[in-house]
Design a protein around this motif. Structure first.
Motif: not given
Lengths: 246, 246
Positions: B37, B64-65, B68-70, B75
């Protein structure tokens, strides 16, 4: 923990074992892991052991008992082949398992033992066997002429690189010592002194039996030579040719 | 099986992993075990994984989820320290354990996963962590600047002999490759290609990322040079001086 290695070569047999036994790192003791039965001129039988010391000592005691009783079906000094010797070791392991296995399980202790048995009895060639905790066993072959028991991984690469069935006894002994040194360096529960025994095929007596302690001049020469040689070799190999960003 | 190694050195970080995954030797597949990342100029986070692939892939998916959800608390791209990243990985492992652990136990499968996470986030130095299956973790130190996961023993001696925190990145990369080569030689379930990533401290982007296959000229040069060098070194060391009888 323990580390033992044995090799079956054209020239004869090599046996090597460390002497460290432990039950937790604050309780480390030194026990010999090599047992020898011999009648010069007729037979030599050597056993190396790894695993639970209470089990492997009991296996040794049972074998000794049959030898002293001159039990012709169960004495390592009477049976007429190394294959029979391996079976006797397997039977002794099973006897200990029958007696102690259930109790060990009840206290959460695994029945953990492995043994190497090798030697020569007049009438056949030198042979080498590995006996498992279940009492079954395998024999060394020309393609895989060695067995290891205990903490085997650290000391395996050097044997794979230099030992074949053609390797002479002295060179194989040097390899066994370096294999033990790699293991001692990496695992605090494997320790000196090292028992090392060489047997020349068809001689029917021990060629040499060395007890190698910290102050052994030859052992120190090769362990330091090997360590420094590896570092020098690493330096000589080229660094990666990659472009780095940043 | 798997073998991954990572090092935290003064010059930066080294990450290396094999790509072999297996469920029995007749079912061997190639999966990448390195996840990255990054936000160039601000952070680089690298994760290596070993153990049950269904577990470690799910850990990666959960991470990753959150990215992506910030999710500002979960994160890897938002939290402000590598220590927080290690905790997020540990939390993801625990989440998978809560969901799957009981079912794995029921089918006799151990909950087996270990992960290395390292990198740098602006505002702190590069850091490296090892996350256990229980979700707890430890950090690399100057005294022990590396972590291994998976099949670690064959490749450990060379690292212990040559790597310190002062070792430069290229030399450390050479060592990581030789460590992987020793492991690949000894364990058929560890295999090429090798993912190798170098990160220079305070650069906040990848210095180089190599995918090393069987035909890689540099890798073949050093693996053959190392193998031949070891054999030559062994020959040069003196044989034992012992008198042999018989």
């Amino acid at each position: 923990m323990t580390y033992c290695v044995a090799m079956a070569l054209n020239e004869g047999l090599v046996f090597a074992s460390d002497s460290r036994t432990n039950a937790g790192v604050d309780h480390i003791s030194t026990y010999r892991k090599m047992r020898i039965w011999q009648r010069p001129g007729e037979r030599l039988v050597v056993m190396l052991s790894a695993g639970n010391l209470a089990i492997t000592q009991e296996v040794g005691a049972l074998l000794d008992l049959s030898v002293r009783a001159e039990d012709k079906h169960r004495s390592l000094m009477i049976v007429d082949s190394m294959h029979s010797c391996a079976r006797l070791v397997g039977n002794a392991v099973r006897e200990v398992h029958n007696r102690d296995g259930k109790h060990l399980r009840e206290t959460g202790v695994e029945f953990n033992a492995s043994l190497i048995i090798g030697g020569q009895i007049k009438g056949e060639a030198p042979r080498l066997f590995l006996v498992y905790a279940a009492g079954n066993f395998i024999e060394a072959t020309p393609e895989t002429p060695y067995f290891q028991i205990g903490e085997t991984k650290y000391g395996k690469p050097i044997i794979d690189r230099v030992v074949t069935i053609e390797t002479n006894l002295m060179r194989a002994a040097k390899c066994a010592l370096l294999s033990l040194d790699s293991t001692v360096r990496s695992n605090v529960t494997v320790g000196l002194p090292i028992d090392l025994l060489l047997y020349r095929a068809d001689s029917f007596h021990i060629a040499t039996h060395q007890l190698i302690r910290e102050d052994n001049a030859y052992f120190n020469t090769i362990r330091h030579g090997w360590g420094q040689g590896l570092k020098d070799l690493f330096q000589v190999l080229p660094d990666p040719p990659w472009e780095m960003e940043g």
